[in-house]
Design an enzyme around this catalytic site. Structure first.
Site, PDB file in Angstrom:
ATOM      1  N   GLU A 322      46.830  41.335  53.779  1.00 10.43           N
ATOM      2  CA  GLU A 322      47.563  42.528  53.147  1.00 10.43           C
ATOM      3  C   GLU A 322      49.136  42.330  53.296  1.00 10.43           C
ATOM      4  O   GLU A 322      49.857  42.908  52.239  1.00 10.43           O
ATOM      5  CB  GLU A 322      47.212  43.996  53.953  1.00 10.43           C
ATOM      6  CG  GLU A 322      47.443  45.202  53.483  1.00 10.43           C
ATOM      7  CD  GLU A 322      46.744  46.622  54.186  1.00 10.43           C
ATOM      8  OE1 GLU A 322      46.012  46.788  53.582  1.00 10.43           O
ATOM      9  OE2 GLU A 322      47.645  46.756  55.381  1.00 10.43           O
ATOM     10  N   HIS A 351      25.294  26.722  60.817  1.00  8.37           N
ATOM     11  CA  HIS A 351      23.867  26.843  60.318  1.00  8.37           C
ATOM     12  C   HIS A 351      23.825  28.006  59.202  1.00  8.37           C
ATOM     13  O   HIS A 351      23.049  28.194  58.817  1.00  8.37           O
ATOM     14  CB  HIS A 351      22.879  27.593  61.454  1.00  8.37           C
ATOM     15  CG  HIS A 351      22.881  26.263  62.536  1.00  8.37           C
ATOM     16  ND1 HIS A 351      22.216  25.281  62.564  1.00  8.37           N
ATOM     17  CD2 HIS A 351      23.711  26.264  63.635  1.00  8.37           C
ATOM     18  CE1 HIS A 351      22.303  24.584  63.730  1.00  8.37           C
ATOM     19  NE2 HIS A 351      23.544  25.224  64.206  1.00  8.37           N
ATOM     20  N   LYS A 455      43.512  53.628  45.681  1.00  5.79           N
ATOM     21  CA  LYS A 455      43.445  54.938  46.102  1.00  5.79           C
ATOM     22  C   LYS A 455      43.727  55.963  45.054  1.00  5.79           C
ATOM     23  O   LYS A 455      42.994  56.938  45.332  1.00  5.79           O
ATOM     24  CB  LYS A 455      44.613  55.184  47.149  1.00  5.79           C
ATOM     25  CG  LYS A 455      44.268  54.443  48.688  1.00  5.79           C
ATOM     26  CD  LYS A 455      45.309  54.716  49.674  1.00  5.79           C
ATOM     27  CE  LYS A 455      45.324  54.051  50.670  1.00  5.79           C
ATOM     28  NZ  LYS A 455      46.634  54.117  51.814  1.00  5.79           N
TER      29      LYS A 455
END
Ligand SMILES: O=P(O)(O)OC[C@H]1O[C@](O)(CO)[C@@H](O)[C@@H]1O
Length: 528
Positions: A322, A351, A455
């Site tokens: 950000e 793994h 938004k």
């Protein structure tokens, strides 16, 4: 490079912080002296920018704000006596409140003591508290912490189900700097509803941490919530762990917040140095620049070899991405900056995706986080002369070596223990590295204009939903989605309309879709 030369390079570039017992090894990054030399003028500018920021410059020009997270752990650095006093007062208030909650002097109406904390927040208002809870949470905390960090109804249900029998003794923290983030508001409303369904007085058990005067602040005050704590406009969400946002949840869990602050302050004084080799944040920023050519061409893979640091990469994802993920530089040029961050923990990830790191696309550099003490107390042997911790340590060394052999760069940060001081120091180290790197690539690390687009689009969809429902309620028969889009005056939003209708139909919201679900244009929609 042969073994002797590598050993020399290791020692030449090793940074060691004596007080914190923190080591930074950048010897496995492939830069040379010419690169460092060429970077010195940029670094010098970055140090100057950082000094100005710490002294109260408007380091976030778009939002016209100072950037003061360094003051939180050293209030003497704050540029005015009022700010200094504010920081000190808030810290006192956090400690007094915590003490009163722990002793039961502050208690819920129907129980002698609070037993749990439910923290509602998102992004910077959740990631730090979550990381710290995972890293430093006690085995038997005075209050157990739970998080709602999304507007996912099933996620909220899962948390509420856990707390079902203890809601009457659960303290709710609603954390939002802006006080207007919808996900957080939704979590709060749902939790409040759950309290009311048990005839509990939500306000008597709720605390707000938010900007003074925000919507949330006003709500908390008008409803007479138990307490409010300030979030300052000069602290960004992603650097707010050492403000009330991080400190209140931590202290309620019994975590030593003074030690967190002390660790941060201690590393801050090192990372404030204008000397590259004695500044671990500058060394990190330099390595990031080298790895990605100053353009974020390589991803940062965070591999802490310690379970309790699992959430560090998630925390850093916001802090780094950000802050650095920006379209424009400070001069308005289009630069598409950023560094992608991912990772979980070693050796577990060995793994999962280390195969690709060793042999696949070389588009990353690794940061190993090593914790030198395996555990408190002695370890049993898992085979003759070898402990589980020896394995963990060996696996880290082995992976570092295997990557190096295939020309994959890595950094290693080593700390003695995961404790409040070192966690505070790690957070502060990366905050500073991000700030310095931002100067190296000439961007504003402290705004987030890109988040706004999503938004706004989400808000527009919800408005459209209301509009569409109004139209549908006036229809006497089912109509096609294209007709509906026309009537709602939003023909260009047809796909969005289809998707919101489908969502409503799947959730018993009074919408019926008839026709072939695989062919949306064939569908007829009606409201029931
Ligand atoms: O604390 P607030 O204002 O609710 O914001 C939460 C998060 O939303 C953002 O503004 C955007 O994601 C972050 O920067 C911030 O941490």
């Amino acid at each position: 490079m042969d073994a002797a030369a590598l050993w020399q390079r290791y020692q030449d570039w090793l940074y060691y912080h004596e007080g914190l017992e923190l080591y930074l090894d950048i010897s496995r990054m492939g830069f040379d002296d010419a690169f460092v030399e060429a970077m010195l003028p940029k670094l010098e500018k970055a140090f100057k920018d950082m000094d100005a920021l710490v002294n109260g410059a408007i380091a976030n020009p778009d939002e016209n704000r100072m950037v003061g997270h360094y003051w939180l752990r050293d209030p003497d650095l704050a540029p005015t006596p009022e700010l200094q006093q504010d920081i000190v007062n808030t810290l006192d208030k956090i400690e007094t409140f915590t003490q009163n909650v722990h002793t039961g002097a502050i208690h819920p109406p129907r129980a002698p003591k609070f037993t749990d904390v439910l923290s509602i927040g998102i992004g910077g208002s959740a990631l730090g508290p979550e990381f710290v809870a995972e890293a430093l949470g006690l085995d038997y905390p005075p209050l157990a912490i739970h998080f709602i960090d999304n507007t996912d109804p099933a996620g909220i249900d899962a948390v509420l189900a856990q707390l079902q029998d203890r809601l009457s003794s659960t303290l709710v923290l609603v954390i939002s700097k802006s006080g207007g983030t919808p996900e957080t508001r939704n979590g709060m409303v749902e939790v409040k509803t759950a309290y009311e369904s048990q005839n509990l007085d939500f306000a008597a058990q709720a605390v707000a941490i938010t900007g003074v005067g925000s919507k949330l602040d006003q709500l908390a005050k008008s409803e007479g919530w138990l307490a409010t704590f300030p979030m300052y406009d000069w602290v960004g969400g992603r650097t707010s762990e050492m403000s009330a946002v991080g400190l209140l949840p931590a202290s309620l869990q019994g975590i030593d917040i003074r030690q967190m602050l002390a660790g941060a302050k201690e590393i801050d004084s090192a990372t404030g140095s204008p000397q590259l080799k004695s500044n671990p944040a500058a060394l990190l920023a330099l390595c990031w620049y080298f790895a990605g050519n100053g353009k974020g061409e390589k991803d940062m893979v965070m591999l802490p070899y310690k379970d309790s640091l699992l959430l560090f990469s998630r925390y850093l994802q916001q802090l780094v991405m950000e802050s650095l993920g920006k379209e424009k530089d400070l001069d308005g040029n289009t630069v598409y900056q950023g560094i992608a961050v991912y990772g979980n923990k070693g050796s577990t990830d060995q793994h999962a995706y280390v195969q690709q790191l060793r042999e696949g696309v070389p588009n990353f550099f690794v940061t190993f986080i090593e914790v030198l003490e395996d555990r408190q107390g002695k370890s049993p042997e898992v085979e003759a002369g070898v402990t589980a911790g020896d394995y963990l340590s060996g696996l880290l060394q082995g992976t570092r070596q295997a990557l190096y052999e295939n020309q994959r760069d890595s950094i290693t940060v080593s700390i003695r223990q995961v404790n409040a001081r070192t966690v505070g120091a790690l957070i502060a180290l990366y905050e500073r590295a991000v700030g310095l790197y931002a100067s190296l690539v000439n961007i504003n690390a402290y705004h987030q204009p890109g988040v706004e687009a999503g938004k706004k689009a989400a808000a527009a969809i919800l408005d459209l939903q209301k509009q569409v429902m109004e139209v549908l309620h006036q229809e006497s028969a089912a109509i096609s989605i294209s007709e509906l889009a026309e009537k709602a005056g939003a023909p260009d939003q047809i796909e969005g309309i289809y998707k919101l209708l489908r969502h409503l139909a799947y959730n018993q919201r009074g919408i019926v879709l008839e026709g072939n679900l695989g062919q949306p244009s064939s569908l007829k929609v009606s409201a029931v």
